[in-house]
Design a protein around this motif. Structure first.
Motif, PDB file in Angstrom:
ATOM      1  N   GLU A   1      39.291   4.862  47.893  1.00 49.73           N
ATOM      2  CA  GLU A   1      40.460   5.105  47.052  1.00 49.73           C
ATOM      3  C   GLU A   1      41.441   3.920  46.990  1.00 49.73           C
ATOM      4  O   GLU A   1      41.967   3.602  45.920  1.00 49.73           O
ATOM      5  CB  GLU A   1      41.189   6.333  47.619  1.00 49.73           C
ATOM      6  CG  GLU A   1      42.289   6.846  46.736  1.00 49.73           C
ATOM      7  CD  GLU A   1      43.121   7.927  47.446  1.00 49.73           C
ATOM      8  OE1 GLU A   1      42.800   8.280  48.606  1.00 49.73           O
ATOM      9  OE2 GLU A   1      44.079   8.393  46.836  1.00 49.73           O
TER      10      GLU A   1
ATOM     11  N   ILE B   1      40.245   1.403  44.454  1.00 53.24           N
ATOM     12  CA  ILE B   1      39.470   1.950  43.335  1.00 53.24           C
ATOM     13  C   ILE B   1      39.802   1.240  42.013  1.00 53.24           C
ATOM     14  O   ILE B   1      38.918   1.053  41.168  1.00 53.24           O
ATOM     15  CB  ILE B   1      39.627   3.494  43.236  1.00 53.24           C
ATOM     16  CG1 ILE B   1      38.425   4.120  42.527  1.00 53.24           C
ATOM     17  CG2 ILE B   1      40.914   3.909  42.574  1.00 53.24           C
ATOM     18  CD1 ILE B   1      37.160   4.094  43.296  1.00 53.24           C
TER      19      ILE B   1
ATOM     20  N   LYS C   1      37.710  12.862  53.576  1.00 56.90           N
ATOM     21  CA  LYS C   1      38.153  11.636  52.870  1.00 56.90           C
ATOM     22  C   LYS C   1      36.933  10.829  52.420  1.00 56.90           C
ATOM     23  O   LYS C   1      36.893  10.292  51.309  1.00 56.90           O
ATOM     24  CB  LYS C   1      39.060  10.834  53.821  1.00 56.90           C
ATOM     25  CG  LYS C   1      39.209   9.356  53.530  1.00 56.90           C
ATOM     26  CD  LYS C   1      40.455   9.043  52.714  1.00 56.90           C
ATOM     27  CE  LYS C   1      40.795   7.567  52.650  1.00 56.90           C
ATOM     28  NZ  LYS C   1      40.197   6.812  51.587  1.00 56.90           N
TER      29      LYS C   1
ATOM     30  N   SER D   1      35.357  12.493  49.457  1.00 50.66           N
ATOM     31  CA  SER D   1      36.193  12.310  48.268  1.00 50.66           C
ATOM     32  C   SER D   1      36.110  10.856  47.776  1.00 50.66           C
ATOM     33  O   SER D   1      36.043  10.592  46.568  1.00 50.66           O
ATOM     34  CB  SER D   1      37.607  12.786  48.600  1.00 50.66           C
ATOM     35  OG  SER D   1      38.565  11.870  48.235  1.00 50.66           O
ATOM     36  N   ASP D   2      36.059   9.882  48.696  1.00 50.70           N
ATOM     37  CA  ASP D   2      35.895   8.472  48.300  1.00 50.70           C
ATOM     38  C   ASP D   2      34.547   8.245  47.598  1.00 50.70           C
ATOM     39  O   ASP D   2      34.464   7.506  46.613  1.00 50.70           O
ATOM     40  CB  ASP D   2      35.975   7.561  49.532  1.00 50.70           C
ATOM     41  CG  ASP D   2      37.416   7.244  49.931  1.00 50.70           C
ATOM     42  OD1 ASP D   2      38.333   7.489  49.127  1.00 50.70           O
ATOM     43  OD2 ASP D   2      37.615   6.756  51.060  1.00 50.70           O
TER      44      ASP D   2
ATOM     45  N   LEU E   1      34.762   9.472  44.155  1.00 54.64           N
ATOM     46  CA  LEU E   1      35.597   8.552  43.369  1.00 54.64           C
ATOM     47  C   LEU E   1      34.803   7.305  42.956  1.00 54.64           C
ATOM     48  O   LEU E   1      34.909   6.844  41.816  1.00 54.64           O
ATOM     49  CB  LEU E   1      36.782   8.076  44.217  1.00 54.64           C
ATOM     50  CG  LEU E   1      38.102   8.813  44.116  1.00 54.64           C
ATOM     51  CD1 LEU E   1      39.140   8.106  44.996  1.00 54.64           C
ATOM     52  CD2 LEU E   1      38.599   8.843  42.677  1.00 54.64           C
TER      53      LEU E   1
END
Ligand code: KIV
Length: 273
Positions: A127, A130, A172, A175-176, A179
């Motif tokens: 993130e 990103i 995390k 989720s990364d 992303l």
């Protein structure tokens, strides 16, 4: 020897890696830093060659990957590219070259791609960077993400131990990964994380995952060449499988050479003009 891979002489592309994931064919990846080893690894049928910033450790003798400069990675990338005809070549963006300034990161990425002629780049981080990754992909440069243990952040962690063992870090990481896929990464390296988490991420993504110390539920495996060939004697993490003991083999060959010189056996008549 497994079927399709080594017999298929076509250049490996990011698109073909995605096809391999879709048909369940595991992806092989290994590091290389110079022309001679890259030619051997390419000819042996490796799918992906990584010009890793682990060159800082195994080539330059540094303790971390942080000292690796953009000029040094370009030198290694250029040398590797001269030896490769088939493998997909991925070059690491070194520490500090992709860290929250998308225009600067793009400039560094373009420089590495232009001067090495490599196929793609690998970037550590999620993130936090990103926007940099989107900018680079937006310019037409394919990016492999890198999550889990990120050696460029060793000073933040303070240890090379397994990452994402607790729920918060695991969430995390997932989720990364999502992303990075959304940003357009074509694959993600997952380093030193629990096998169960790596498999879960792999199942949730449509892009391939390449693991190092991430178990067998990922789409491919990567190791550092010096480690798997047994050139390093002092690095033995649980995840490492040594395929050769080159340290012993090379030491013996060098000893034989010294001994032949000292005993005047070398050179003999056939080896002289
Ligand atoms: O630099 C490197 O060799 C790497 C691998 C450990 C994945 O990033």
């Amino acid at each position: 020897m497994s079927t399709a891979i080594q017999e298929d002489k076509r250049k490996v592309t990011t698109h073909r890696l995605r096809e391999m994931k879709d048909r369940g064919e595991k992806i092989s990846m290994l590091t290389a830093y110079d022309y001679s080893m890259a030619s051997i690894i390419d000819q042996a049928g490796m799918d992906v060659i990584l010009v890793g910033d682990s060159a800082s450790n195994v080539m330059a003798g540094n303790i971390t990957t942080l000292p690796m400069t953009i000029d040094q990675i370009i030198y290694h990338g250029t040398s590797v590219m001269k030896g490769v005809t088939r493998s997909l070549v991925v070059v690491d963006m070194p520490f500090g070259t992709c860290s929250g300034n998308p225009m600067k990161s793009l400039e560094a990425a373009i420089r590495i791609m232009r001067e090495t002629g490599a196929d793609t780049l690998k970037i550590e981080g999620g993130e936090e960077i990103i926007e940099d990754i989107k900018k680079i992909i937006g310019a037409g440069i394919p990016v492999m993400g890198h999550l889990g243990l990120m050696p460029q952040s060793i000073n933040k962690y303070g240890t090379y131990t397994v990452r994402a063992k607790d729920k918060e870090e695991a969430e995390k990481l997932l989720s990364d990964a999502l992303l990075l896929e959304k940003a357009g990464c074509y694959a993600i390296t997952l380093e030193k994380i629990p096998a169960k988490l790596a498999a879960e991420i792999t199942n949730k993504l449509s892009i391939p995952t390449i693991g190092i110390g991430a178990g067998g539920g990922v789409d491919g495996q990567v190791l550092v060449m010096h480690d798997m060939l047994g050139i390093n004697k002092n690095f033995s993490p649980k995840f490492l499988r040594r395929y050769e003991d080159l340290n012993t083999i090379i030491t013996q060959a060098v000893k034989n050479y010294i001994s032949d010189i000292k005993s005047r056996d070398f050179p003999n008549e056939n080896e002289s003009y």
